[in-house]
Design a protein around this motif. Structure first.
Motif, mmCIF file in Angstrom:
data_model
loop_
_atom_site.group_PDB
_atom_site.id
_atom_site.type_symbol
_atom_site.label_atom_id
_atom_site.label_comp_id
_atom_site.label_asym_id
_atom_site.label_seq_id
_atom_site.Cartn_x
_atom_site.Cartn_y
_atom_site.Cartn_z
ATOM 1 N N GLY A 23 45.794 50.452 -18.910
ATOM 2 C CA GLY A 23 46.922 50.183 -18.018
ATOM 3 C C GLY A 23 46.829 48.811 -17.375
ATOM 4 N N ALA A 24 45.614 48.420 -16.990
ATOM 5 C CA ALA A 24 45.414 47.103 -16.375
ATOM 6 C C ALA A 24 45.751 45.988 -17.357
ATOM 7 C CB ALA A 24 43.967 46.964 -15.897
ATOM 8 N N VAL A 25 45.299 46.134 -18.589
ATOM 9 C CA VAL A 25 45.591 45.117 -19.615
ATOM 10 C C VAL A 25 47.095 45.062 -19.875
ATOM 11 C CG1 VAL A 25 45.254 44.509 -22.050
ATOM 12 C CG2 VAL A 25 43.307 45.262 -20.670
ATOM 13 N N PHE A 26 47.724 46.236 -20.014
ATOM 14 C CA PHE A 26 49.174 46.278 -20.253
ATOM 15 C C PHE A 26 49.930 45.589 -19.123
ATOM 16 C CE2 PHE A 26 53.240 48.287 -19.290
ATOM 17 C CZ PHE A 26 53.943 47.971 -20.443
ATOM 18 N N LEU A 27 49.596 45.920 -17.875
ATOM 19 C CA LEU A 27 50.289 45.308 -16.743
ATOM 20 C C LEU A 27 50.051 43.802 -16.676
ATOM 21 C CD1 LEU A 27 49.985 47.909 -13.867
ATOM 22 C CD2 LEU A 27 52.062 47.118 -14.989
ATOM 23 N N GLY A 28 48.857 43.361 -17.051
ATOM 24 C CA GLY A 28 48.588 41.928 -17.089
ATOM 25 C C GLY A 28 49.535 41.217 -18.044
ATOM 26 N N SER A 60 57.749 39.975 -7.467
ATOM 27 C CA SER A 60 57.546 41.054 -8.435
ATOM 28 C C SER A 60 56.392 40.734 -9.380
ATOM 29 C CB SER A 60 58.815 41.290 -9.257
ATOM 30 O OG SER A 60 59.837 41.789 -8.450
ATOM 31 N N VAL A 61 56.304 39.479 -9.808
ATOM 32 C CA VAL A 61 55.195 39.067 -10.689
ATOM 33 C C VAL A 61 53.863 39.248 -9.964
ATOM 34 C CG1 VAL A 61 54.124 37.093 -11.861
ATOM 35 C CG2 VAL A 61 56.574 37.509 -12.113
ATOM 36 N N MET A 62 53.798 38.841 -8.698
ATOM 37 C CA MET A 62 52.561 39.027 -7.925
ATOM 38 C C MET A 62 52.223 40.505 -7.804
ATOM 39 S SD MET A 62 52.638 36.239 -4.808
ATOM 40 C CE MET A 62 53.903 37.127 -3.949
ATOM 41 N N ASP A 63 53.233 41.321 -7.563
ATOM 42 C CA ASP A 63 53.038 42.760 -7.419
ATOM 43 C C ASP A 63 52.483 43.371 -8.711
ATOM 44 O OD1 ASP A 63 53.140 45.050 -5.867
ATOM 45 O OD2 ASP A 63 55.203 45.516 -6.417
ATOM 46 N N ILE A 64 53.044 42.970 -9.835
ATOM 47 C CA ILE A 64 52.587 43.485 -11.134
ATOM 48 C C ILE A 64 51.134 43.080 -11.382
ATOM 49 C CG2 ILE A 64 52.880 43.278 -13.640
ATOM 50 C CD1 ILE A 64 55.942 42.924 -13.014
ATOM 51 N N HIS A 65 50.806 41.819 -11.140
ATOM 52 C CA HIS A 65 49.429 41.361 -11.369
ATOM 53 C C HIS A 65 48.452 42.005 -10.390
ATOM 54 C CE1 HIS A 65 49.985 38.678 -14.673
ATOM 55 N NE2 HIS A 65 50.968 38.061 -14.065
ATOM 56 N N LEU A 66 48.884 42.212 -9.165
ATOM 57 C CA LEU A 66 48.030 42.890 -8.199
ATOM 58 C C LEU A 66 47.730 44.311 -8.660
ATOM 59 C CD1 LEU A 66 46.591 42.907 -5.452
ATOM 60 C CD2 LEU A 66 48.746 43.653 -4.443
ATOM 61 N N LEU A 67 48.740 45.002 -9.119
ATOM 62 C CA LEU A 67 48.544 46.360 -9.621
ATOM 63 C C LEU A 67 47.622 46.366 -10.834
ATOM 64 C CD1 LEU A 67 49.181 49.294 -9.216
ATOM 65 C CD2 LEU A 67 51.300 48.976 -10.505
ATOM 66 N N ILE A 70 44.153 46.065 -9.553
ATOM 67 C CA ILE A 70 43.763 47.322 -8.911
ATOM 68 C C ILE A 70 43.334 48.348 -9.954
ATOM 69 C CG2 ILE A 70 44.666 49.295 -7.617
ATOM 70 C CD1 ILE A 70 46.559 47.147 -6.299
ATOM 71 N N LEU A 71 44.114 48.455 -11.009
ATOM 72 C CA LEU A 71 43.748 49.394 -12.074
ATOM 73 C C LEU A 71 42.392 49.029 -12.670
ATOM 74 C CD1 LEU A 71 47.139 50.006 -13.921
ATOM 75 C CD2 LEU A 71 45.951 51.508 -12.326
ATOM 76 N N TYR A 72 42.145 47.738 -12.831
ATOM 77 C CA TYR A 72 40.850 47.299 -13.349
ATOM 78 C C TYR A 72 39.717 47.696 -12.397
ATOM 79 C CZ TYR A 72 36.918 44.371 -14.572
ATOM 80 O OH TYR A 72 35.654 43.943 -14.882
ATOM 81 N N ILE A 73 39.919 47.457 -11.108
ATOM 82 C CA ILE A 73 38.886 47.806 -10.119
ATOM 83 C C ILE A 73 38.603 49.305 -10.154
ATOM 84 C CG2 ILE A 73 38.434 47.988 -7.634
ATOM 85 C CD1 ILE A 73 39.884 45.260 -7.340
ATOM 86 N N PHE A 74 39.643 50.109 -10.296
ATOM 87 C CA PHE A 74 39.433 51.552 -10.352
ATOM 88 C C PHE A 74 38.788 51.990 -11.658
ATOM 89 C CE2 PHE A 74 41.594 51.684 -6.485
ATOM 90 C CZ PHE A 74 41.225 52.878 -5.906
ATOM 91 N N ALA A 75 39.120 51.328 -12.747
ATOM 92 C CA ALA A 75 38.470 51.645 -14.022
ATOM 93 C C ALA A 75 36.975 51.377 -13.906
ATOM 94 C CB ALA A 75 39.083 50.808 -15.148
ATOM 95 N N VAL A 76 36.634 50.237 -13.343
ATOM 96 C CA VAL A 76 35.229 49.866 -13.158
ATOM 97 C C VAL A 76 34.554 50.821 -12.174
ATOM 98 C CG1 VAL A 76 33.763 48.076 -12.122
ATOM 99 C CG2 VAL A 76 35.507 47.448 -13.779
#
Length: 153
Positions: A23-28, A60-67, A70-76
């Motif tokens: 999800g983090a990669v997709f959102l990136g 919106s771009v900042m929001d997407i990248h922030l999310l 976040i997904l990456y931090i939670f995956a880790v």
């Protein structure tokens, strides 16, 4: 037998960790797509150069990248808590569930602030904006109160 199964069961956390990473990669990539789409529209369509519209798009771009981050931090975090240790920056180390929840709380506050800013820039209905701001403030207040009380215990 159940004990061994439960001890080996920590690999179950691999699935949520992997799905959060995907999800983090997709959102990136999606954030990059939205950015380039916005830039293309600005260069080709004069009506897309409105400052309020541009501000909303870039927020919106900042929001997407922030999310995505976040997904990456939670995956880790899930991986480190349940599967094994990773070589990461010290600030990214997660040693318990409370640290993970704390990171989530701070991110929720940031996402709410970005979402409110986006709505504020659009400013379609002042009463709705006010009510939305009050709702955001209430949620942030509750989260801060919760962690203040929790830290005292």
């Amino acid at each position: 037998m159940l004990k061994k199964l439960l001890e080996k069961g920590k690999a179950i956390a691999l699935l949520p960790s992997l799905s959060l990473f995907v999800g983090a990669v997709f959102l990136g990539f999606y954030g990059i797509y939205v950015l380039f789409e916005t830039l293309y529209k600005v260069l080709t369509d004069e009506s897309a150069r409105d400052t309020a519209v541009l501000a909303t798009k870039f927020i919106s771009v900042m929001d997407i990248h922030l999310l995505s981050v976040i997904l990456y931090i939670f995956a880790v975090g899930l991986y480190e808590l349940f599967v094994g240790e990773l070589k990461l920056a010290p600030w990214l180390k997660i040693e318990n569930i409370d640290q993970l929840k704390s990171k989530l709380t701070s991110v929720i506050v940031l996402i709410l602030a970005i979402t409110f800013t986006k709505n504020f820039v659009e400013w379609k209905n002042p009463l709705d904006t006010l009510l939305f701001g009050l709702a955001v403030s209430a949620v942030i207040g509750v989260l801060i109160f919760y962690y203040k009380i929790k830290s005292e215990h």
